[in-house]
Design a protein around this motif. Structure first.
Motif, mmCIF file in Angstrom:
data_model
loop_
_atom_site.group_PDB
_atom_site.id
_atom_site.type_symbol
_atom_site.label_atom_id
_atom_site.label_comp_id
_atom_site.label_asym_id
_atom_site.label_seq_id
_atom_site.Cartn_x
_atom_site.Cartn_y
_atom_site.Cartn_z
ATOM 1 N N GLU A 117 0.893 -1.151 0.000
ATOM 2 C CA GLU A 117 0.000 0.000 0.000
ATOM 3 C C GLU A 117 0.935 1.206 0.000
ATOM 4 O O GLU A 117 1.822 1.298 0.853
ATOM 5 N N SER A 118 0.736 2.133 -0.939
ATOM 6 C CA SER A 118 1.787 3.137 -1.162
ATOM 7 C C SER A 118 1.362 4.592 -0.961
ATOM 8 O O SER A 118 2.207 5.484 -1.050
ATOM 9 N N THR A 132 11.557 3.105 0.546
ATOM 10 C CA THR A 132 11.311 4.520 0.267
ATOM 11 C C THR A 132 12.209 5.414 1.127
ATOM 12 O O THR A 132 12.642 5.015 2.217
ATOM 13 N N TYR A 169 2.084 4.940 6.722
ATOM 14 C CA TYR A 169 2.740 4.346 5.541
ATOM 15 C C TYR A 169 4.235 4.162 5.788
ATOM 16 O O TYR A 169 4.779 3.063 5.651
ATOM 17 N N LYS A 225 6.586 0.772 6.158
ATOM 18 C CA LYS A 225 7.736 0.475 5.286
ATOM 19 C C LYS A 225 8.999 0.286 6.143
ATOM 20 O O LYS A 225 9.807 -0.595 5.873
ATOM 21 N N CYS A 227 14.197 4.762 -2.287
ATOM 22 C CA CYS A 227 14.141 5.720 -3.404
ATOM 23 C C CYS A 227 13.271 6.928 -3.061
ATOM 24 O O CYS A 227 12.385 6.861 -2.205
HETATM 25 P P1 NAD Z 1 1.402 1.251 -6.336
HETATM 26 O O1 NAD Z 1 0.445 1.540 -5.254
HETATM 27 O O2 NAD Z 1 1.269 1.931 -7.648
HETATM 28 O O3 NAD Z 1 1.409 -0.318 -6.645
HETATM 29 C C1 NAD Z 1 1.383 -1.284 -5.630
HETATM 30 C C2 NAD Z 1 1.051 -2.622 -6.268
HETATM 31 O O4 NAD Z 1 1.060 -3.617 -5.237
HETATM 32 C C3 NAD Z 1 -0.323 -2.674 -6.927
HETATM 33 O O5 NAD Z 1 -0.244 -3.302 -8.183
HETATM 34 C C4 NAD Z 1 -1.164 -3.490 -5.950
HETATM 35 O O6 NAD Z 1 -2.212 -4.197 -6.583
HETATM 36 C C5 NAD Z 1 -0.109 -4.421 -5.372
HETATM 37 N N1 NAD Z 1 -0.476 -4.921 -4.048
HETATM 38 C C6 NAD Z 1 -0.925 -4.192 -2.975
HETATM 39 N N2 NAD Z 1 -1.183 -5.005 -1.941
HETATM 40 C C7 NAD Z 1 -0.844 -6.267 -2.343
HETATM 41 C C8 NAD Z 1 -0.865 -7.531 -1.709
HETATM 42 N N3 NAD Z 1 -1.270 -7.695 -0.437
HETATM 43 N N4 NAD Z 1 -0.450 -8.626 -2.420
HETATM 44 C C9 NAD Z 1 -0.040 -8.486 -3.710
HETATM 45 N N5 NAD Z 1 -0.028 -7.312 -4.354
HETATM 46 C C10 NAD Z 1 -0.413 -6.214 -3.680
HETATM 47 O O7 NAD Z 1 2.846 1.509 -5.712
HETATM 48 P P2 NAD Z 1 4.173 2.063 -6.397
HETATM 49 O O8 NAD Z 1 4.144 3.548 -6.353
HETATM 50 O O9 NAD Z 1 4.383 1.362 -7.671
HETATM 51 O O10 NAD Z 1 5.248 1.596 -5.321
HETATM 52 C C11 NAD Z 1 5.855 0.304 -5.425
HETATM 53 C C12 NAD Z 1 6.841 0.121 -4.288
HETATM 54 O O11 NAD Z 1 7.834 1.149 -4.349
HETATM 55 C C13 NAD Z 1 6.197 0.249 -2.910
HETATM 56 O O12 NAD Z 1 6.802 -0.719 -2.083
HETATM 57 C C14 NAD Z 1 6.548 1.656 -2.451
HETATM 58 O O13 NAD Z 1 6.639 1.704 -1.062
HETATM 59 C C15 NAD Z 1 7.890 1.849 -3.112
HETATM 60 N N6 NAD Z 1 8.255 3.244 -3.444
HETATM 61 C C16 NAD Z 1 7.399 4.033 -4.137
HETATM 62 C C17 NAD Z 1 7.801 5.328 -4.512
HETATM 63 C C18 NAD Z 1 6.904 6.220 -5.321
HETATM 64 O O14 NAD Z 1 7.264 7.389 -5.549
HETATM 65 N N7 NAD Z 1 5.751 5.777 -5.797
HETATM 66 C C19 NAD Z 1 9.070 5.788 -4.146
HETATM 67 C C20 NAD Z 1 9.913 4.946 -3.395
HETATM 68 C C21 NAD Z 1 9.504 3.666 -3.076
#
Ligand code: NAD
Ligand code: DAU
Length: 366
Positions: free
Chosen positions: A86-87, A134, A160, A164, A187
């Motif tokens: 969950e993001s 993150t 959140y 993490k 990141c």
């Molecule tokens: P997002 O919310 O776009 O995608 C998350 C994905 O995980 C979705 O496809 C969702 O269906 C899936 N998901 C959620 N719960 C799940 C579960 N219980 N089982 C299986 N799948 C599940 O997120 P994002 O922005 O692509 O981020 C991806 C990762 O990168 C995350 O771990 C986030 O913490 C990290 N991150 C994101 C950013 C950013 O700027 N978006 C920056 C640094 C790190």
């Protein structure tokens, strides 16, 4: 030798971009995506690779340890790239439980599955569990503070980022206690194609086209450090291929912007694009960019996010020095590419922004 990857959360924003990138770079590798397809996950994000014979998709939850074990076994996987989470910070404030469930319990289920097959059964003496984290785990910076490096103490401020941080600690513990070969990358804010339009940049782009208010939380002077999503994928690639087991690497592009400046920039680029392409006014006749040429008139200051972190900034010196990490995309080109992608992919964003999502946003911010 080709790798076999289990990519969790591969139907989300960064996971999907990573899968496109990886199969482009390593067409002989096998990639299986495990994704629960929550509101943020969309199978259409994987359209560019759906016909690739080395790609497969499994609809399932990372909390299901048996399923993760089955997939690791069936696909003879030697690498896990763990994006599933969950993001969205705002959702973690109104509903933290899902964050605890997926980000902590889910990560732990996946660690248990990897340990069982790769350590207990000894199936893969050489393996890698790469955890995607993150910069938010480090908390918030004052204007003059140095950027976050890998030694910055953890100080998460939202449910959140706390979830993490907990998952990062579990990953670390599985190396030190059981010998699982792990790595972690932290990141900064990503932007680019397939970004779900609840996050600032795609929200602003799509709201301009719908002629909706552009909500600025608080004074809009909060700072984020933006990186084009494919450069995040490149960073993860380097950590998997060259990073030392047990190490954490900060990934970022040294690109700090205040929120209000980002929103003003997107408005200006949108005005310019409408001015250059008369077809856009026919497609989006309600947009201020078409009517008055002034998308910025939609900017609306709203109440602040509770506990809003003031500034994030990443120091990528370690990844640069040890892995040769250098972002390929400049912000100038990346933001224009992103805006053009949203203009070219109206079908995608209108499909993902269904009624329930709009209702949720309106219930939070009016
Ligand atoms: P997002 O919310 O776009 O995608 C998350 C994905 O995980 C979705 O496809 C969702 O269906 C899936 N998901 C959620 N719960 C799940 C579960 N219980 N089982 C299986 N799948 C599940 O997120 P994002 O922005 O692509 O981020 C991806 C990762 O990168 C995350 O771990 C986030 O913490 C990290 N991150 C994101 C950013 C950013 O700027 N978006 C920056 C640094 C790190
Ligand atoms: O720093 C990395 C993190 O970046 C990731 O770990 C998160 O998963 C990702 O969602 C992102 O978190 P942010 O909270 O920084 O991103 P968001 O796009 O939600 O907000 C960016 C900034 O813009 C933040 O200061 C809040 C502000 N904002 C956001 C929205 C959605 C607004 O002012 N108005 C808005 O409508």
């Amino acid at each position: 030798m080709p790798k076999s990857l289990l990519v969790t959360g591969g139907a989300g924003f960064i996971g999907a971009n990573f899968v496109h990138y990886w199969l482009g770079q390593y067409p002989e590798d096998k990639v299986v995506v495990l994704d629960a397809l929550t509101y943020a996950g969309n199978i259409a994000n994987l359209d560019p690779v759906k016909d690739n014979r080395n790609f497969s998709f499994v609809h399932g939850n990372i909390c299901d340890q048996d399923l993760a074990e089955k997939l690791l076994r069936e696909h003879d996987a030697d690498t896990i790239v763990h994006f599933a989470a969950e993001s969205h910070v705002d959702r973690s404030i109104t509903g933290p439980d899902a964050f605890i469930e997926t980000n902590i319990i889910g990560t732990h289920s996946l660690l248990k599955a990897a340990k069982k097959l790769w350590i207990d059964e000894g199936l893969k003496p050489e393996h890698r569990f790469h955890h995607v984290s993150t910069d938010e785990v480090y908390g918030t910076l004052e204007a003059d503070d140095p950027a976050f490096n890998e030694s910055t103490p953890y100080a998460p401020n939202s449910p959140y980022s706390a979830s993490k941080a907990a998952s990062d600690h579990l990953v670390r513990a599985y190396l030190h206690t059981y010998g699982l070969q792990v790595s972690t990358s932290n990141c900064s804010n990503n932007y680019g194609p397939y970004h779900f339009p609840e996050k600032l940049i795609p929200l602003v782009i799509t709201n301009i086209l719908f002629n909706k208010a552009l909500p600025i939380y608080g004074d809009g002077k909060q700072i984020r450090d933006w990186l084009y999503v494919e450069d995040h994928a490149r960073g993860i690639e380097l950590v998997i291929n060259k990073g030392i087991v047990g190490e954490c690497y900060n990934i970022g592009g040294i690109n700090e912007w205040t929120n209000i400046d980002i929103v003003q920039l997107v408005c200006k680029l949108m005005n310019d694009t409408f001015a250059e392409d008369s077809e856009l006014a026919k497609r989006f006749p309600e947009a201020q960019a078409a009517i008055s040429g002034d998308a910025a008139s939609l900017i609306t200051y709203v109440k602040d996010r509770p506990g809003h972190d003031r500034r994030y900034a990443i120091d990528p010196t370690k990844a640069e020095g040890e892995l040769g990490y250098v972002p390929a995309e400049s912000f100038e080109t990346g933001i224009k590419k992103t805006l053009q992608w949203y203009l070219d992919n109206e079908e995608w964003w209108s499909k993902v922004m269904d009624g329930s999502y709009q209702d949720w946003v309106e219930s939070q911010y009016g």
